[in-house]
Write a protein that holds these residues in place. Structure first.
Motif, mmCIF file in Angstrom:
data_model
loop_
_atom_site.group_PDB
_atom_site.id
_atom_site.type_symbol
_atom_site.label_atom_id
_atom_site.label_comp_id
_atom_site.label_asym_id
_atom_site.label_seq_id
_atom_site.Cartn_x
_atom_site.Cartn_y
_atom_site.Cartn_z
ATOM 1 N N VAL A 63 102.906 88.469 63.735
ATOM 2 C CA VAL A 63 103.668 87.410 62.921
ATOM 3 C C VAL A 63 104.266 86.614 64.252
ATOM 4 C CG1 VAL A 63 103.662 88.494 61.307
ATOM 5 C CG2 VAL A 63 105.583 88.005 62.157
ATOM 6 N N SER A 64 105.331 87.350 64.946
ATOM 7 C CA SER A 64 105.383 87.332 66.281
ATOM 8 C C SER A 64 104.725 86.634 67.744
ATOM 9 C CB SER A 64 107.071 87.957 66.782
ATOM 10 O OG SER A 64 106.298 89.131 67.370
ATOM 11 N N ALA A 65 103.932 86.278 67.975
ATOM 12 C CA ALA A 65 103.354 85.925 69.212
ATOM 13 C C ALA A 65 101.664 86.331 68.663
ATOM 14 C CB ALA A 65 103.208 87.840 70.441
ATOM 15 N N VAL A 66 101.125 85.563 68.403
ATOM 16 C CA VAL A 66 99.834 84.432 68.363
ATOM 17 C C VAL A 66 99.430 83.624 69.309
ATOM 18 C CG1 VAL A 66 97.699 83.741 66.837
ATOM 19 C CG2 VAL A 66 100.370 85.144 65.542
ATOM 20 N N PHE A 67 98.716 84.179 70.860
ATOM 21 C CA PHE A 67 98.457 82.647 71.144
ATOM 22 C C PHE A 67 98.007 82.103 70.977
ATOM 23 C CE2 PHE A 67 95.290 81.666 74.862
ATOM 24 C CZ PHE A 67 96.460 81.894 75.643
ATOM 25 N N PRO A 68 98.194 80.897 71.422
ATOM 26 C CA PRO A 68 99.155 80.399 72.365
ATOM 27 C C PRO A 68 101.181 80.536 72.708
ATOM 28 C CG PRO A 68 97.928 78.473 72.207
ATOM 29 C CD PRO A 68 97.948 79.177 70.703
ATOM 30 N N TYR A 69 101.192 80.960 71.260
ATOM 31 C CA TYR A 69 102.859 80.528 71.193
ATOM 32 C C TYR A 69 103.213 82.543 71.006
ATOM 33 C CZ TYR A 69 100.664 76.350 68.672
ATOM 34 O OH TYR A 69 100.489 75.462 68.672
ATOM 35 N N THR A 70 104.957 82.037 70.709
ATOM 36 C CA THR A 70 105.617 83.541 70.937
ATOM 37 C C THR A 70 106.967 83.039 70.106
ATOM 38 O OG1 THR A 70 106.396 85.505 72.163
ATOM 39 C CG2 THR A 70 106.579 83.177 73.303
ATOM 40 N N ALA A 71 107.763 84.139 69.771
ATOM 41 C CA ALA A 71 108.653 84.268 68.968
ATOM 42 C C ALA A 71 109.668 84.466 70.025
ATOM 43 C CB ALA A 71 108.793 84.470 68.067
ATOM 44 N N TRP A 72 109.475 85.252 71.217
ATOM 45 C CA TRP A 72 109.853 85.596 71.659
ATOM 46 C C TRP A 72 110.890 85.626 72.340
ATOM 47 C CZ3 TRP A 72 111.992 90.237 69.384
ATOM 48 C CH2 TRP A 72 111.257 90.841 68.709
ATOM 49 N N LYS A 73 112.266 84.564 73.473
ATOM 50 C CA LYS A 73 112.791 84.453 74.025
ATOM 51 C C LYS A 73 112.945 85.568 75.112
ATOM 52 C CE LYS A 73 114.249 80.496 72.052
ATOM 53 N NZ LYS A 73 115.349 79.191 71.283
ATOM 54 N N VAL A 74 113.237 86.996 75.344
ATOM 55 C CA VAL A 74 113.683 87.856 76.110
ATOM 56 C C VAL A 74 112.015 88.486 76.390
ATOM 57 C CG1 VAL A 74 112.993 89.392 73.363
ATOM 58 C CG2 VAL A 74 114.911 90.410 75.669
ATOM 59 N N PRO A 75 112.072 89.348 77.429
ATOM 60 C CA PRO A 75 110.625 89.629 78.275
ATOM 61 C C PRO A 75 110.376 91.084 77.063
ATOM 62 C CG PRO A 75 112.205 89.816 79.518
ATOM 63 C CD PRO A 75 113.192 89.670 78.574
ATOM 64 N N TRP A 76 109.311 90.989 76.367
ATOM 65 C CA TRP A 76 108.339 91.025 75.569
ATOM 66 C C TRP A 76 106.557 91.559 75.892
ATOM 67 C CZ3 TRP A 76 104.432 90.784 72.206
ATOM 68 C CH2 TRP A 76 104.019 91.435 71.097
ATOM 69 N N ILE A 77 106.206 92.383 75.306
ATOM 70 C CA ILE A 77 105.130 93.816 75.215
ATOM 71 C C ILE A 77 104.584 94.448 74.049
ATOM 72 C CG2 ILE A 77 105.742 95.541 76.323
ATOM 73 C CD1 ILE A 77 103.139 95.635 78.717
ATOM 74 N N HIS A 78 103.284 93.917 74.074
ATOM 75 C CA HIS A 78 102.865 94.894 72.808
ATOM 76 C C HIS A 78 101.913 95.248 73.678
ATOM 77 C CE1 HIS A 78 99.451 94.608 69.783
ATOM 78 N NE2 HIS A 78 100.271 95.647 69.311
ATOM 79 N N VAL A 79 101.451 97.008 73.011
ATOM 80 C CA VAL A 79 99.946 97.994 74.143
ATOM 81 C C VAL A 79 98.916 97.657 72.467
ATOM 82 C CG1 VAL A 79 99.322 99.586 74.987
ATOM 83 C CG2 VAL A 79 102.090 98.380 75.971
ATOM 84 N N ALA A 80 99.859 98.783 72.005
ATOM 85 C CA ALA A 80 98.716 99.042 70.631
ATOM 86 C C ALA A 80 99.687 99.781 69.557
ATOM 87 C CB ALA A 80 97.783 100.113 70.598
ATOM 88 N N PHE A 81 99.489 100.308 68.826
ATOM 89 C CA PHE A 81 100.301 100.492 67.460
ATOM 90 C C PHE A 81 100.955 102.045 67.807
ATOM 91 C CE2 PHE A 81 98.358 101.246 62.561
ATOM 92 C CZ PHE A 81 99.951 101.046 62.269
ATOM 93 N N GLU A 82 100.451 103.110 68.126
ATOM 94 C CA GLU A 82 100.982 104.178 68.386
ATOM 95 C C GLU A 82 101.348 104.570 69.483
ATOM 96 O OE1 GLU A 82 98.054 103.571 69.468
ATOM 97 O OE2 GLU A 82 96.355 104.738 69.616
ATOM 98 N N ASN A 83 102.153 103.463 70.760
ATOM 99 C CA ASN A 83 101.817 104.186 72.102
ATOM 100 C C ASN A 83 103.608 102.920 71.954
ATOM 101 O OD1 ASN A 83 101.157 101.510 72.435
ATOM 102 N ND2 ASN A 83 99.563 102.297 73.563
ATOM 103 N N ALA A 84 104.312 102.469 70.753
ATOM 104 C CA ALA A 84 105.546 101.749 72.035
ATOM 105 C C ALA A 84 106.188 102.456 72.388
ATOM 106 C CB ALA A 84 106.006 100.759 70.341
#
Lengths: 331, 394
Positions: A63-84
């Motif tokens: 809900v927070s990072a749907v290209f080309p939008y982002t809800a994050w005003k902080v450096p943010w990364i998503h990789v996959a489900f099991e590896n945060a």
């Protein structure tokens, strides 16, 4: 005219416009968590922005990072489900080599943490990375459409734990990841709830400020998955605390014998010995919590299942070193 | 001065990593690659390499930590093989899609079942659709050099793709050979600092990485990975040329051996190229017009070079240590695709050989030659041939 200082920073890191469901308790949790983190970084390093987020796949990610939008005003990364937790380990290591001060916040839901991300979480905690792991616990796989996780409570309806002739709904007790995290003897572990935002913010700040890993498991209402009224999210979360369903505690360095238990409120009587909570007499029956949620509706035709739930809650509190009494309705 | 010494390919890979000065390494032990993280641990422990070495709890976390570190803007390295690379599979796609120039050293090993620790290429060949570049080393010197080359290509602004360098399990990983260790200063000049403009997790300039893309954007994102692979073809040639200028060793995407006037050309990769070249010498002495070619670069696939090579041969025999069941080897598929629309093309014959560490002997290659000759003389032949099978135990 005197202006009252707001109880928490007005800085926003989780911007409006994200696509979470109306009444989403997890969105509230993330908003508060990032504010708390920012305050902690300001107090510790003089820089409110000294953090980055590594987040698991899940509701709050999609809900927070749907290209080309982002809800994050902080450096943010998503990789996959099991590896945060693993991705956060890498970010933290990179920051160390870049000489950057601050802390990494890893975020995962209960599925991404208690189930598929358990190993990566354990590795990150054991290796003592300077990372806070925030588990937002809405007690099922909500992103894929409400399937049970190991954090789903006993008796709950989900699409993969439907009640039926041979089923009362979810038939296993909830797995408490906070206790597993604490067994890693990390500096700080806590449970929290959006039903007590001040306590949650305090714990997030504490977690952010300790040197080394910390783990916070926050209870968040999910109106979509719990089949509960949109406007009652905080009330329901508070009832979970007040009825004994959701314990609020803190464990430092894996010291289970000196666990800190927060008073649940709701008229519950707390008995302490040497400053330590040893018994709680709850006054509100768990039915007050259950009846507001469609996921527990079927249990009201199966009162023995609710009694079994009471037994499981007592057993869980026993692990925390607390004897609890749980009233039945009308008692 | 460069140091001339002797070492195993695993040590050469660790030396390459040390020379490239990655800031973060995350690795998990697995046969036959374990010596790489061991050696790197020593470098870090001795202060010879100033890096964070994350001793992760699995290969999945190794590559995930590399993605996190690379996304934070630092050079990263890891090593693995076989089941470890298979466990990374999910995240390999992500690293390429996020355009993170991570480098992996792969001690090419078979995949289970049955569990087997010896050499074939099934592990990295199975990653051919992930978007990663793939280089294969014939010897330990190439293992070292190709890791340095891979960093340079991967970090090029026109590329920004991760890369894996394969070298054969035990045949190279555990075998001592002469290796020249280049000067640190020359490597520093060659690689430069990694300062990405697209991937950083810096509070002073917050960006979001790893977003969700709807159907309106997903295809374009994947297309950029295609485009980067296309760009890499040119960049690899440039970097090979620069490498030769600085270090004196020449690399080509496809290295040909005695292919002029050859009727049958044996094509392979990795250490098997050495055996095949010697076999070609042996055939030439007998007056048989044979040649050899080795793919140093497998992804991006060197289509143009394959077409050039094809013009020189009547039969191309593909010797490959991998298999796609019901189809044949990966090289057979890729060569077929490269040549299918060419007006004149050689006959392709596929040979599945040396799986799970089975030694490849001249006797096996004689079998390859006999089938290739059949194809050359217009007799019937099988397109896909399993060489050296022990029919008595089947």
């Amino acid at each position: 005219m005197a202006v009252r200082k707001p109880p928490i920073t007005t800085r926003e890191y989780w911007a409006p416009g994200h696509a979470a469901c109306a009444g989403c308790g997890c969105a509230t949790a993330l908003k508060l968590a990032t504010k708390a983190f920012s305050e902690a970084m300001e107090e510790k390093y003089g820089d409110p922005n000294a953090f980055a987020i590594a987040q698991a796949t899940g509701c709050m990610e999609v809900v927070s990072a749907v290209f080309p939008y982002t809800a994050w005003k902080v450096p943010w990364i998503h990789v996959a489900f099991e590896n945060a937790a693993a991705a956060a380990s890498g970010v933290e290591a990179a920051w160390k080599k870049l000489g950057r001060r601050g802390k990494i916040l890893a975020i995962g839901g209960d599925g991404g943490t208690a189930d598929i991300g358990m190993q990566a979480l354990s590795g990150m905690l054991e290796r003592r990375h300077n990372v806070v792991y925030l588990m937002y616990d809405n007690e099922a796989y909500m992103n894929t459409g409400i399937q049970r996780s190991s954090s789903t409570p006993y008796g709950a309806w989900t699409t993969t734990s439907p009640p039926g002739k041979y089923s009362i709904g979810e038939d296993k007790p909830k797995k408490w990841v906070a206790l597993i995290a604490a067994a890693h003897q990390v500096p700080y572990v806590a449970t929290a709830s959006i039903g007590n935002p001040f306590d949650f913010v305090r714990k997030m700040k504490r977690a952010a400020k300790v040197d080394g890993p910390a783990f916070v498991q926050v209870h968040c209402t999910c109106p979509t998955g719990w089949k509960s009224p949109l406007e009652k999210g905080v009330e329901i979360a508070r009832l979970a605390i007040e009825t004994g369903i959701w314990p609020l505690f803190e464990i430092e360095n894996g010291d289970f014998f000196n666990i800190k238990i927060q008073a649940p409120g709701g008229g519950a009587k707390v008995k302490r010995e040497g400053g330590r909570v040893v018994a709680i007499e709850f006054k509100k029956p768990i039915e007050e919590y259950l009846k507001l949620q469609g996921r527990f509706k079927h249990l009201f035709k199966r009162p023995e299942a609710i009694d079994e739930m009471r037994e499981q809650i007592k057993a869980m509190w026993k692990v925390l070193g607390v004897d609890v009494t749980l009233p039945k309705p009308g008692e | 001065m460069p140091i001339r010494t002797v070492m195993k390919a695993n040590e050469a890979a660790a030396w390459a990593a040390k020379l490239a000065k990655p800031k973060v390494i995350a690795a998990f032990p697995i046969t036959p690659s374990t010596l790489i993280p061991e050696k790197i641990s020593e470098f870090v422990a001795n202060g010879e390499l100033d890096a964070e070495f994350i001793k992760v709890e699995s290969e999945h976390s190794a590559i995930s930590a590399c993605v996190g570190a690379s996304a934070a803007g630092v050079r990263t390295f890891t090593a693995t093989a076989s089941q470890g690379l298979a466990l990374m599979h999910e995240v390999l796609f992500i690293a390429a899609g996020m355009r993170l120039p991570i480098v992996i050293a792969v001690g090419n090993r078979s995949l289970s079942a049955p569990i087997n620790i010896w050499n074939d290429w099934q592990d990295s060949i199975s990653q051919r659709d992930t978007g990663w570049m793939q280089f294969y080393a014939e010897n330990n010197q190439e293992a070292l050099d190709l890791i340095l080359i891979a960093f340079k290509v991967a970090e090029d602004e026109r590329v920004l793709l991760p890369a894996m360098i394969g070298f054969d399990a035990f045949i190279l990983t555990h075998t001592v050979e002469p290796v020249e260790i280049p000067d640190q200063e020359v490597v520093d000049e060659f690689l430069g600092e990694y300062e990405p403009n697209h991937a950083y997790l810096d509070p002073a300039r917050p960006i979001t990485q790893g977003t969700l893309a709807f159907p309106a954007h997903y295809m374009e994102a994947r297309y950029t990975v295609w485009e980067a692979n296309e760009n890499a073809k040119k960049v690899i040639d440039e970097v090979f040329a620069e490498f030769e200028k600085r270090f004196g060793r020449k690399y080509q995407k496809i290295e040909e051996y005695r292919t002029d006037d050859a009727e049958i050309v044996f094509v392979t990769m990795g250490s098997l190229a050495g055996t095949v070249k010697e076999y070609v010498d042996h055939l030439r002495k007998k007056g048989i017009k044979a040649g050899a070619a080795k793919l140093t670069v497998y992804r991006p696939f060197p289509t143009e070079e394959v077409r050039e090579l094809a013009k020189k041969a009547k039969v191309i025999a593909l010797l490959e240590k991998n298999v796609t069941f019901s189809v044949g080897g990966a090289l057979f598929q890729d060569f077929s695709r490269a040549l299918v629309n060419q007006e004149e093309k050689p006959i392709l014959v596929d040979f599945i050989i040396g799986l799970g560490g089975r030694d490849v002997t001249f006797k096996n290659l004689d079998e390859v030659l006999e089938i290739s000759k059949k194809a050359l003389s217009g007799e019937e032949f099988d397109e896909v041939n399993w060489i050296g099978l022990r029919k008595e135990i089947l």
